[in-house]
Motif scaffolding. Structure first.
Motif, PDB file in Angstrom:
ATOM      1  N   LEU A  13       0.880  -1.130   0.111  1.00 35.26           N
ATOM      2  CA  LEU A  13      -0.133  -0.101   0.198  1.00 35.26           C
ATOM      3  C   LEU A  13       0.958   1.299   0.066  1.00 35.26           C
ATOM      4  O   LEU A  13       0.534   2.182  -0.439  1.00 35.26           O
ATOM      5  CB  LEU A  13      -0.834  -0.188   1.251  1.00 35.26           C
ATOM      6  N   ALA A  14       1.894   1.436   0.711  1.00 36.15           N
ATOM      7  CA  ALA A  14       2.661   2.278   0.699  1.00 36.15           C
ATOM      8  C   ALA A  14       4.280   1.798   1.088  1.00 36.15           C
ATOM      9  O   ALA A  14       4.413   0.849   1.868  1.00 36.15           O
ATOM     10  CB  ALA A  14       2.365   3.250   1.708  1.00 36.15           C
ATOM     11  N   ALA A  19       9.643   2.130   6.675  1.00 37.25           N
ATOM     12  CA  ALA A  19       8.588   1.058   6.508  1.00 37.25           C
ATOM     13  C   ALA A  19       7.699   0.651   5.257  1.00 37.25           C
ATOM     14  O   ALA A  19       7.960   1.640   4.380  1.00 37.25           O
ATOM     15  CB  ALA A  19       7.393   1.394   7.580  1.00 37.25           C
ATOM     16  N   ILE A  21       4.125  -0.721   4.102  1.00 38.06           N
ATOM     17  CA  ILE A  21       2.712  -1.097   4.555  1.00 38.06           C
ATOM     18  C   ILE A  21       2.021  -2.070   3.497  1.00 38.06           C
ATOM     19  O   ILE A  21       1.953  -1.740   2.339  1.00 38.06           O
ATOM     20  CB  ILE A  21       1.997   0.323   4.685  1.00 38.06           C
ATOM     21  N   LYS A  36       2.387  -3.576   8.983  1.00 37.60           N
ATOM     22  CA  LYS A  36       3.414  -2.348   9.127  1.00 37.60           C
ATOM     23  C   LYS A  36       4.697  -3.219   9.351  1.00 37.60           C
ATOM     24  O   LYS A  36       5.052  -3.730  10.317  1.00 37.60           O
ATOM     25  CB  LYS A  36       3.177  -1.249   9.950  1.00 37.60           C
ATOM     26  N   LEU A  65      -6.640   4.427  14.478  1.00 38.09           N
ATOM     27  CA  LEU A  65      -6.440   3.027  13.910  1.00 38.09           C
ATOM     28  C   LEU A  65      -6.441   1.882  14.747  1.00 38.09           C
ATOM     29  O   LEU A  65      -5.490   2.163  15.765  1.00 38.09           O
ATOM     30  CB  LEU A  65      -5.328   3.042  13.002  1.00 38.09           C
ATOM     31  N   MET A  82      -2.645  -4.342  11.782  1.00 40.31           N
ATOM     32  CA  MET A  82      -3.796  -3.436  12.119  1.00 40.31           C
ATOM     33  C   MET A  82      -4.627  -3.526  10.970  1.00 40.31           C
ATOM     34  O   MET A  82      -4.628  -4.366  10.078  1.00 40.31           O
ATOM     35  CB  MET A  82      -2.976  -1.887  11.935  1.00 40.31           C
ATOM     36  N   GLU A  83      -5.737  -2.872  11.352  1.00 40.19           N
ATOM     37  CA  GLU A  83      -6.920  -2.836  10.376  1.00 40.19           C
ATOM     38  C   GLU A  83      -6.610  -2.397   8.853  1.00 40.19           C
ATOM     39  O   GLU A  83      -5.961  -1.178   8.716  1.00 40.19           O
ATOM     40  CB  GLU A  83      -8.298  -2.332  11.016  1.00 40.19           C
ATOM     41  N   HIS A  84      -7.464  -2.634   8.077  1.00 42.40           N
ATOM     42  CA  HIS A  84      -7.138  -2.034   6.848  1.00 42.40           C
ATOM     43  C   HIS A  84      -8.220  -0.635   6.448  1.00 42.40           C
ATOM     44  O   HIS A  84      -9.340  -0.881   6.748  1.00 42.40           O
ATOM     45  CB  HIS A  84      -7.413  -2.913   5.549  1.00 42.40           C
ATOM     46  N   ASP A 127       3.140  14.016  14.793  1.00 43.85           N
ATOM     47  CA  ASP A 127       3.019  13.963  13.474  1.00 43.85           C
ATOM     48  C   ASP A 127       1.931  14.044  12.760  1.00 43.85           C
ATOM     49  O   ASP A 127       1.599  13.352  11.859  1.00 43.85           O
ATOM     50  CB  ASP A 127       4.028  12.770  13.008  1.00 43.85           C
ATOM     51  N   LYS A 129      -0.621  14.906   9.890  1.00 43.48           N
ATOM     52  CA  LYS A 129      -0.639  15.451   8.775  1.00 43.48           C
ATOM     53  C   LYS A 129      -1.495  14.810   7.876  1.00 43.48           C
ATOM     54  O   LYS A 129      -2.130  13.690   8.486  1.00 43.48           O
ATOM     55  CB  LYS A 129       0.825  15.338   8.065  1.00 43.48           C
ATOM     56  N   GLU A 131      -1.186  12.831   5.365  1.00 44.08           N
ATOM     57  CA  GLU A 131      -0.875  11.356   5.275  1.00 44.08           C
ATOM     58  C   GLU A 131      -1.169  10.307   6.331  1.00 44.08           C
ATOM     59  O   GLU A 131      -1.137   9.536   6.308  1.00 44.08           O
ATOM     60  CB  GLU A 131       0.549  11.213   4.719  1.00 44.08           C
ATOM     61  N   LEU A 134      -6.430   8.217   8.237  1.00 43.23           N
ATOM     62  CA  LEU A 134      -7.193   7.205   7.136  1.00 43.23           C
ATOM     63  C   LEU A 134      -8.527   7.404   7.127  1.00 43.23           C
ATOM     64  O   LEU A 134      -9.367   7.697   8.072  1.00 43.23           O
ATOM     65  CB  LEU A 134      -6.461   5.956   7.714  1.00 43.23           C
ATOM     66  N   ASP A 147      -0.117   6.170  12.509  1.00 43.24           N
ATOM     67  CA  ASP A 147       1.483   6.637  12.725  1.00 43.24           C
ATOM     68  C   ASP A 147       1.420   6.906  13.949  1.00 43.24           C
ATOM     69  O   ASP A 147       1.682   8.250  14.172  1.00 43.24           O
ATOM     70  CB  ASP A 147       1.908   7.371  11.499  1.00 43.24           C
TER      71      ASP A 147
HETATM   72  N1  ATP Z   1      -3.965   0.532   7.952  1.00 40.45           N
HETATM   73  C1  ATP Z   1      -3.941   1.211   6.975  1.00 40.45           C
HETATM   74  N2  ATP Z   1      -4.735   1.085   5.910  1.00 40.45           N
HETATM   75  C2  ATP Z   1      -4.575   1.662   4.512  1.00 40.45           C
HETATM   76  N3  ATP Z   1      -3.491   2.424   4.347  1.00 40.45           N
HETATM   77  C3  ATP Z   1      -2.422   2.658   5.389  1.00 40.45           C
HETATM   78  C4  ATP Z   1      -2.820   1.993   6.488  1.00 40.45           C
HETATM   79  N4  ATP Z   1      -1.658   2.293   7.111  1.00 40.45           N
HETATM   80  C5  ATP Z   1      -0.878   3.235   6.533  1.00 40.45           C
HETATM   81  N5  ATP Z   1      -1.304   3.194   5.324  1.00 40.45           N
HETATM   82  C6  ATP Z   1      -0.679   4.052   4.270  1.00 40.45           C
HETATM   83  O1  ATP Z   1       0.578   3.861   4.389  1.00 40.45           O
HETATM   84  C7  ATP Z   1       1.031   5.177   4.515  1.00 40.45           C
HETATM   85  C8  ATP Z   1       2.409   5.326   5.552  1.00 40.45           C
HETATM   86  O2  ATP Z   1       2.039   4.819   6.780  1.00 40.45           O
HETATM   87  P1  ATP Z   1       2.558   5.006   8.151  1.00 40.45           P
HETATM   88  O3  ATP Z   1       2.447   6.773   8.276  1.00 40.45           O
HETATM   89  O4  ATP Z   1       2.246   4.593   9.256  1.00 40.45           O
HETATM   90  O5  ATP Z   1       4.121   4.662   7.800  1.00 40.45           O
HETATM   91  P2  ATP Z   1       5.623   5.422   8.043  1.00 40.45           P
HETATM   92  O6  ATP Z   1       6.525   4.807   7.512  1.00 40.45           O
HETATM   93  O7  ATP Z   1       5.533   5.649   9.524  1.00 40.45           O
HETATM   94  O8  ATP Z   1       5.371   6.964   7.287  1.00 40.45           O
HETATM   95  P3  ATP Z   1       5.978   8.361   7.593  1.00 40.45           P
HETATM   96  O9  ATP Z   1       7.405   7.842   8.339  1.00 40.45           O
HETATM   97  O10 ATP Z   1       6.457   8.858   6.185  1.00 40.45           O
HETATM   98  O11 ATP Z   1       4.849   9.311   8.218  1.00 40.45           O
HETATM   99  C9  ATP Z   1      -0.025   6.200   5.109  1.00 40.45           C
HETATM  100  O12 ATP Z   1       0.173   7.441   4.682  1.00 40.45           O
HETATM  101  C10 ATP Z   1      -1.058   5.559   4.264  1.00 40.45           C
HETATM  102  O13 ATP Z   1      -1.337   6.013   2.897  1.00 40.45           O
END
Ligand code: ATP
Length: 362
Positions: A13-14, A19, A21, A36, A65, A82-84, A127, A129, A131, A134, A147
């Motif tokens: 997903l990302a 990390a 996702i 994650k 979340l 975690m949940e989607h 943090d 923002k 992004e 969800l 996050d």
């Molecule tokens: N449970 C979820 N369901 C759907 N998409 C998710 C979920 N968790 C995360 N994402 C997607 O993944 C992206 C990154 O998640 P997250 O912020 O937890 O990771 P991160 O590596 O800590 O990011 P950053 O350090 O850049 O803030 C989110 O912006 C979202 O688009």
């Protein structure tokens, strides 16, 4: 363990620096979960456990979340489940002109509740923002904060959050020198909440950085916020006086004067965005008497990014969506638009407004 022991990875997903996702199917229970997976080389187990712990412990809040009681380690990653969120994050749901006022109010209410809950437990998210919000329903009636990688106990000494947008950094943190530590306080979430609110209403952050020397947009707002001028900064002119009052409280330069995260609930019954038609120099403010906010239109927006031809095309498309197909009888169109505008506002004076936008369609 390895992912393959129990999970089918369906999609990434990302993927960020730290990390991945992953959307997965948990085979033993046949459930969809998101994993994650944090690069073990780039984080410590303590940091990973802290994020998982905060997320899991806060999960029972309706707008946070849900993390499941599942965490494991692979060769390269520390992982938790975690949940989607089926509609992804807010960043991928906001168009270039932001979201409808009603949606913004709903998002603001849910997030202020989630962050208020964290603050009541003496935790600061740090943090916030778009992004990290969800989306669970397409109308934004269910959004959740995610996050918790930067989440910290109130009062601890911390470094600045790395890898975040400069526009989200509160001014008191911008002023710090490299590696300088500072006390972690909930008012930094209040600042980021103000930025997020502007961002969802307009599609953009209000400035690049809260640096009044280098950033003109911030300097204009700061003068207004500190009552050195009564001139509302151009980029805030679409907002109602009540919302401006609210922005002033969240985006106060001096952290000591900044409001609590839940302040926004006092403004829920107010109109936030005013309907401006800035078609001519004598632009009239049209405040519709009814609550159908979809009737608010911005013709010939000051910040319009479209070229003349694109605007014409867009306008023609809009007219045809109202049943005014091309070729257009301009007199007829003009009359129908006048009629429509006067139903919006009894004070509307067709003599004053030139409605330049109509000429564009010719
Ligand atoms: N449970 C979820 N369901 C759907 N998409 C998710 C979920 N968790 C995360 N994402 C997607 O993944 C992206 C990154 O998640 P997250 O912020 O937890 O990771 P991160 O590596 O800590 O990011 P950053 O350090 O850049 O803030 C989110 O912006 C979202 O688009």
């Amino acid at each position: 363990m390895t992912f393959a022991d129990q999970y089918n990875i369906e999609k990434t997903l990302a993927e960020g620096c730290f990390a991945k996702i992953l959307l997965c199917r948990h085979r033993p229970t046949n459930t969809t979960v998101v994993l994650k997976a944090v690069h073990a080389e780039l984080t410590t187990i303590k940091e990973f456990q802290k994020e998982f712990h905060y997320n899991y412990e806060l999960s029972h809040h309706h707008h946070i979340l849900s993390a499941y009681a599942v965490a494991f380690q692979t060769k390269d990653y520390y992982v938790f489940a975690m949940e989607h969120a089926p509609y992804g994050d807010l960043a991928s749901n906001i168009g270039p002109n932001g979201l409808h006022e009603t949606a913004c109010k709903q998002i603001a209410e849910q997030l202020s509740s989630a962050l208020g809950f964290m603050h009541s437990k003496n935790l600061v998210h740090r943090d916030l923002k778009i992004e990290n919000v969800l989306v669970f329903t397409p109308d934004f009636t269910r959004v959740k904060l995610c996050d918790f990688g930067a989440t910290t106990k109130k009062g601890l000494l911390v470094h600045k959050v790395k890898h975040t947008w400069t526009s989200c950094v509160p001014p008191e943190q911008l002023e710090l020198i490299k590696n300088e530590r500072f006390q972690c306080l909930p008012i930094s979430d209040s600042w980021q909440f103000g930025i997020l609110l502007y961002n969802i209403l307009t599609g953009n952050p209000p400035w690049q950085s809260a640096d009044w020397v280098k950033d003109q947009a911030y300097s204009n707002f700061m003068k207004y916020e500190q009552r050195k001028t009564t001139k509302v900064p151009d980029s805030f002119r679409r907002f109602s006086p009540r919302l401006m009052r609210c922005f002033r409280k969240y985006l106060t330069h001096d952290p000591e004067d900044r409001c609590k995260i839940t302040e926004v609930v006092k403004y829920m019954k107010d109109r936030w965005v005013e309907c401006r038609i800035s078609a001519s120099k004598s632009a009239t403010l049209i405040a519709p008497h009814h609550h159908d906010q979809d009737s608010c239109i911005y013709l010939n927006q000051r910040e319009g990014r479209l070229s003349g031809d694109e605007s014409k095309l867009r306008f023609k498309r809009m007219m045809s969506s109202y049943g005014l197909d091309i070729p257009i009888d301009q007199t007829m169109v003009r009359r129908r638009v006048w009629d429509w505008l006067s139903t919006c506002d009894g004070n509307f004076d067709p003599e004053i407004e030139s409605l330049h936008a109509l000429d564009m369609a010719q």
